[in-house]
Motif scaffolding. Structure first.
Motif, PDB file in Angstrom:
ATOM      1  N   GLY A 181       1.015  -1.215  -0.063  1.00  0.00           N
ATOM      2  CA  GLY A 181       0.104  -0.042  -0.065  1.00  0.00           C
ATOM      3  C   GLY A 181       0.757   1.315   0.071  1.00  0.00           C
ATOM      4  O   GLY A 181       0.405   2.250  -0.349  1.00  0.00           O
ATOM      5  N   ASN A 182       2.188   1.277   0.524  1.00  0.00           N
ATOM      6  CA  ASN A 182       3.037   2.317   0.321  1.00  0.00           C
ATOM      7  C   ASN A 182       4.038   2.180  -0.658  1.00  0.00           C
ATOM      8  O   ASN A 182       4.834   3.016  -0.723  1.00  0.00           O
ATOM      9  CB  ASN A 182       4.050   2.365   1.668  1.00  0.00           C
ATOM     10  N   SER A 183       3.533   1.728  -1.864  1.00  0.00           N
ATOM     11  CA  SER A 183       4.358   1.494  -3.034  1.00  0.00           C
ATOM     12  C   SER A 183       4.552   2.504  -3.821  1.00  0.00           C
ATOM     13  O   SER A 183       3.721   3.371  -3.772  1.00  0.00           O
ATOM     14  CB  SER A 183       4.122   0.367  -3.768  1.00  0.00           C
ATOM     15  N   HIS A 184       5.905   2.816  -4.456  1.00  0.00           N
ATOM     16  CA  HIS A 184       5.983   3.778  -5.490  1.00  0.00           C
ATOM     17  C   HIS A 184       4.712   3.564  -6.698  1.00  0.00           C
ATOM     18  O   HIS A 184       4.512   2.289  -6.925  1.00  0.00           O
ATOM     19  CB  HIS A 184       7.349   3.417  -6.200  1.00  0.00           C
ATOM     20  N   LYS A 185       4.010   4.573  -7.361  1.00  0.00           N
ATOM     21  CA  LYS A 185       3.200   4.441  -8.147  1.00  0.00           C
ATOM     22  C   LYS A 185       3.578   3.680  -9.314  1.00  0.00           C
ATOM     23  O   LYS A 185       2.749   2.862  -9.879  1.00  0.00           O
ATOM     24  CB  LYS A 185       2.732   5.958  -8.522  1.00  0.00           C
ATOM     25  N   ASP A 186       4.628   3.630  -9.800  1.00  0.00           N
ATOM     26  CA  ASP A 186       5.182   2.957 -11.023  1.00  0.00           C
ATOM     27  C   ASP A 186       5.162   1.309 -10.797  1.00  0.00           C
ATOM     28  O   ASP A 186       5.057   0.674 -11.471  1.00  0.00           O
ATOM     29  CB  ASP A 186       6.644   3.381 -11.565  1.00  0.00           C
TER      30      ASP A 186
ATOM     31  N   ILE B  36       2.970   0.012  -8.389  1.00  0.00           N
ATOM     32  CA  ILE B  36       1.714  -0.154  -8.554  1.00  0.00           C
ATOM     33  C   ILE B  36       1.037  -0.425  -9.753  1.00  0.00           C
ATOM     34  O   ILE B  36      -0.002  -1.308 -10.112  1.00  0.00           O
ATOM     35  CB  ILE B  36       0.843   0.699  -7.458  1.00  0.00           C
ATOM     36  N   ALA B  37       1.392   0.387 -10.838  1.00  0.00           N
ATOM     37  CA  ALA B  37       0.893   0.300 -12.032  1.00  0.00           C
ATOM     38  C   ALA B  37       0.992  -1.126 -12.679  1.00  0.00           C
ATOM     39  O   ALA B  37       0.418  -1.395 -13.587  1.00  0.00           O
ATOM     40  CB  ALA B  37       1.513   1.439 -12.969  1.00  0.00           C
ATOM     41  N   ILE B  38       2.077  -1.681 -12.238  1.00  0.00           N
ATOM     42  CA  ILE B  38       2.512  -3.119 -13.159  1.00  0.00           C
ATOM     43  C   ILE B  38       2.174  -4.268 -12.270  1.00  0.00           C
ATOM     44  O   ILE B  38       2.532  -5.276 -12.565  1.00  0.00           O
ATOM     45  CB  ILE B  38       3.796  -3.025 -13.407  1.00  0.00           C
TER      46      ILE B  38
ATOM     47  N   HIS C 252      -2.023  -7.038  -7.887  1.00  0.00           N
ATOM     48  CA  HIS C 252      -2.846  -6.743  -6.631  1.00  0.00           C
ATOM     49  C   HIS C 252      -1.894  -5.744  -5.708  1.00  0.00           C
ATOM     50  O   HIS C 252      -0.714  -5.610  -5.821  1.00  0.00           O
ATOM     51  CB  HIS C 252      -3.211  -7.902  -5.703  1.00  0.00           C
ATOM     52  N   VAL C 253      -2.906  -5.204  -4.865  1.00  0.00           N
ATOM     53  CA  VAL C 253      -2.090  -4.119  -3.804  1.00  0.00           C
ATOM     54  C   VAL C 253      -2.563  -4.562  -2.439  1.00  0.00           C
ATOM     55  O   VAL C 253      -4.030  -4.705  -2.263  1.00  0.00           O
ATOM     56  CB  VAL C 253      -2.616  -2.685  -4.061  1.00  0.00           C
ATOM     57  N   THR C 254      -1.518  -4.690  -1.580  1.00  0.00           N
ATOM     58  CA  THR C 254      -2.070  -5.150  -0.165  1.00  0.00           C
ATOM     59  C   THR C 254      -1.974  -4.099   0.713  1.00  0.00           C
ATOM     60  O   THR C 254      -1.612  -2.747   0.343  1.00  0.00           O
ATOM     61  CB  THR C 254      -1.194  -6.426   0.214  1.00  0.00           C
ATOM     62  N   GLU C 255      -2.017  -4.150   2.100  1.00  0.00           N
ATOM     63  CA  GLU C 255      -1.830  -3.190   2.991  1.00  0.00           C
ATOM     64  C   GLU C 255      -0.277  -2.577   3.137  1.00  0.00           C
ATOM     65  O   GLU C 255       0.575  -3.161   2.419  1.00  0.00           O
ATOM     66  CB  GLU C 255      -2.287  -3.639   4.310  1.00  0.00           C
ATOM     67  N   ARG C 256      -0.264  -1.551   3.765  1.00  0.00           N
ATOM     68  CA  ARG C 256       1.161  -0.947   3.941  1.00  0.00           C
ATOM     69  C   ARG C 256       2.275  -1.962   4.549  1.00  0.00           C
ATOM     70  O   ARG C 256       1.467  -3.011   5.425  1.00  0.00           O
ATOM     71  CB  ARG C 256       1.155   0.379   4.891  1.00  0.00           C
TER      72      ARG C 256
ATOM     73  N   GLY D 127       0.954  -5.933   5.470  1.00  0.00           N
ATOM     74  CA  GLY D 127       0.596  -6.031   4.303  1.00  0.00           C
ATOM     75  C   GLY D 127       1.251  -7.547   3.688  1.00  0.00           C
ATOM     76  O   GLY D 127       0.477  -7.968   2.769  1.00  0.00           O
ATOM     77  N   VAL D 128       2.392  -7.830   4.033  1.00  0.00           N
ATOM     78  CA  VAL D 128       3.146  -9.098   3.618  1.00  0.00           C
ATOM     79  C   VAL D 128       2.237 -10.409   4.192  1.00  0.00           C
ATOM     80  O   VAL D 128       1.888 -11.280   3.338  1.00  0.00           O
ATOM     81  CB  VAL D 128       4.409  -9.041   3.825  1.00  0.00           C
ATOM     82  N   ALA D 129       1.840 -10.390   5.480  1.00  0.00           N
ATOM     83  CA  ALA D 129       1.207 -11.479   6.141  1.00  0.00           C
ATOM     84  C   ALA D 129      -0.336 -11.544   5.331  1.00  0.00           C
ATOM     85  O   ALA D 129      -0.614 -12.753   5.143  1.00  0.00           O
ATOM     86  CB  ALA D 129       0.863 -11.015   7.346  1.00  0.00           C
TER      87      ALA D 129
END
Length: 295
Positions: free
Chosen positions: A260-265, A267-269, A272-276, A281-283
């Motif tokens: 969830g705290n990822s760089h936008k680039d 996230i674009a590829i 899925h997006v998980t929590e921070r 987020g990993v668990a």
């Protein structure tokens, strides 16, 4: 339902709950996944020794892709793959870094066969003061990280003659990482190293740093070597990360999960997006993969 056999996680901004530790709750989910037949591994910009210390603290033992793919080691610590900078390339990187008129406030570390090395302790002290003075969460987090690195654990060897060290003592040089709170200087340094030093791969794990490795030393190649070693097809690999140095492994894996705290680039590829990273987020992502929610 898709079946995944290898789950590879970045460390900083990903599995590290507070930049220094893996949460016990996350470690328990990793053990559950391994019991269910999903092999777990780490792919990090950190050096192998430091990454292993963090894993040891929560009782995890796994393969490690370290130095952004410069070294790949199995669970027992056996080296499966290495790729390093030549002496000439390392010295050319130093030449760019030592242009004081441009990069007087940039300090750097060098990952070598002989250990973690830094030069110009005055820059480290100045940068520490700047981080503390900035006062924002990221700066204070980095301040604590470097305080432990240099003044508590003393993990880094300070050398005056870095060129001589490279020629005579370093052995293999796997990576440089440079830091500055002046983001425009990080951008300029990135471009200058790419323009002046052939045969290197430049990336970043945060806005305040750049990382320089040999061409081919990236997480994508590291994860590929790891999968080959264990006889796992890349379509059966899940990767999770948060920043630009994770892009190469997202490009080769069957599934890419962004924090969830990822760089936008990134996230674009991602699939899925998980929590921070500070919200497990990993668990949570690993649970979703295990249950088949994220096929």
């Amino acid at each position: 339902m898709a079946t995944y056999k290898l789950f590879v996680s970045d460390m900083d901004g990903t599995i590290l709950h507070n930049h220094t530790k893996i949460a016990n709750e996350t470690a328990e989910i990793v053990r559950e996944a391994e019991a269910a037949g999903i092999r777990f591994a780490i792919a990090t910009g950190r050096n192998y020794v430091n990454a292993k210390q963090i894993l040891d603290e929560v009782g995890l033992s796994c393969p490690i892709v370290s130095s952004n793919g410069g070294r790949v080691l199995d669970t027992s610590g056996e080296v499966l793959h290495e790729i390093d900078l030549t002496i000439e390339e390392a010295l050319q990187v130093i030449d760019v870094l030592h242009q004081d008129d441009k990069y007087a406030d940039v300090f750097y570390e060098m990952y070598t066969e002989a250990g973690l090395v830094a030069s110009r302790g005055d820059l480290i002290e100045a940068s520490m003061k700047n981080l503390k003075a900035n006062g924002d969460d990221r700066s204070l987090e980095m301040y604590e990280f470097f305080k432990n690195r240099y003044y508590v654990n003393e993990d880094v060897k300070i050398v005056d003659d870095i060129e001589g060290f490279i020629r005579e003592e370093a052995g293999r040089v796997y990576k440089f990482i440079a830091f500055s709170s002046h983001l425009e200087k990080m951008t300029a340094l990135w471009k200058e190293i790419e323009a002046q030093v052939e045969g290197v791969y430049v990336t970043s794990s945060g806005n305040d740093n750049i990382e320089v490795m040999a061409h081919g030393a990236d997480k994508g190649n590291g994860v590929t070597k790891l999968a080959e070693h264990y006889g796992i097809d890349l379509s059966e690999v899940v990767v999770i990360g948060d920043n630009l140095n994770d892009v190469p492994m997202f490009k080769v894996a069957g599934k890419g999960i962004a924090m969830g705290n990822s760089h936008k680039d990134l996230i674009a590829i991602s699939d899925h997006v998980t929590e921070r990273h500070d919200e497990y987020g990993v668990a949570n992502a690993l649970k979703r993969v295990m249950t088949g929610e994220w096929e």
